[in-house]
Design a protein around this motif. Structure first.
Motif, PDB file in Angstrom:
ATOM      1  N   HIS A 117       0.867  -1.183   0.000  1.00 14.40           N
ATOM      2  CA  HIS A 117       0.000   0.000   0.000  1.00 14.40           C
ATOM      3  C   HIS A 117       0.901   1.230   0.000  1.00 14.40           C
ATOM      4  O   HIS A 117       1.778   1.359   0.845  1.00 14.40           O
ATOM      5  CB  HIS A 117      -0.893  -0.008   1.238  1.00 14.40           C
ATOM      6  CG  HIS A 117      -1.867   1.116   1.262  1.00 14.40           C
ATOM      7  ND1 HIS A 117      -3.173   0.956   0.924  1.00 14.40           N
ATOM      8  CD2 HIS A 117      -1.707   2.417   1.567  1.00 14.40           C
ATOM      9  CE1 HIS A 117      -3.788   2.127   1.022  1.00 14.40           C
ATOM     10  NE2 HIS A 117      -2.916   3.022   1.415  1.00 14.40           N
ATOM     11  N   ALA A 119       1.013   5.517  -0.146  1.00 15.87           N
ATOM     12  CA  ALA A 119       0.215   6.732   0.045  1.00 15.87           C
ATOM     13  C   ALA A 119       1.127   7.949   0.017  1.00 15.87           C
ATOM     14  O   ALA A 119       2.217   7.940   0.585  1.00 15.87           O
ATOM     15  CB  ALA A 119      -0.522   6.673   1.375  1.00 15.87           C
ATOM     16  N   ILE A 121       0.995  11.785   1.194  1.00 12.56           N
ATOM     17  CA  ILE A 121       0.227  12.624   2.105  1.00 12.56           C
ATOM     18  C   ILE A 121       0.783  14.034   2.054  1.00 12.56           C
ATOM     19  O   ILE A 121       1.974  14.242   2.298  1.00 12.56           O
ATOM     20  CB  ILE A 121       0.320  12.064   3.541  1.00 12.56           C
ATOM     21  CG1 ILE A 121      -0.121  10.607   3.558  1.00 12.56           C
ATOM     22  CG2 ILE A 121      -0.486  12.916   4.503  1.00 12.56           C
ATOM     23  CD1 ILE A 121       0.485   9.793   4.655  1.00 12.56           C
TER      24      ILE A 121
END
Length: 142
Positions: A117, A119, A121
């Motif tokens: 995963h 990500a 940000i």
């Protein structure tokens, strides 16, 4: 998030995942674009040394996470050193955080479900600037 079934036991899959260089992405257009995008950084690194290594965020035996903070959108990435304990709260204006979490789960005696995963940000300060700019654009066009 990407998930795949690996034809290897959990511990072997986990060990192999820990050895991967997650900055090494290859294949067609991605390789060409990455090579071009990295030219300024490679020139910078020749003079100033290589970039820093990611911060390990978890010590578990079934999952791990890596994180870096920086200005990823610039030709030469500006990295910000952030300790693992401070990473979640890091919100320095103008920086973003990139996190990659990898987990392994048994899928029978000799197979493993591998999940990655990723990500990106943005800091709250960056989001606030984007909202202010959007509001300005809306009023400017009225």
């Amino acid at each position: 998030m990407r998930t795949t079934i690996v034809d290897a036991p959990v511990q072997e899959t986990y060990s192999a995942a820990r050895e991967l260089d997650f900055t090494d992405v290859r294949g067609g257009v991605v390789s060409a674009a990455g090579w071009l995008r990295a030219l300024p950084e490679r020139r910078h690194n020749r003079r100033h040394g290589p970039p820093r290594r990611p911060t390990r965020l978890t010590p578990s035996g079934a999952e791990f996470a890596l994180g870096v903070a920086g200005k990823f959108w610039k030709p030469v990435i500006t990295w910000r050193r952030v300790a693992a304990d401070d990473f979640a709260a890091f919100d320095e204006p103008g920086f973003g955080k990139l996190v990659m979490a990898v987990s392994v789960v048994s899928y029978g005696a000799h197979r493993t479900v591998l999940t990655v995963h990723t990500a990106l940000i943005r800091t709250m300060a960056a989001k606030a600037r984007e909202r202010a700019l959007a509001a300005y654009v809306r009023t400017d066009q009225a």
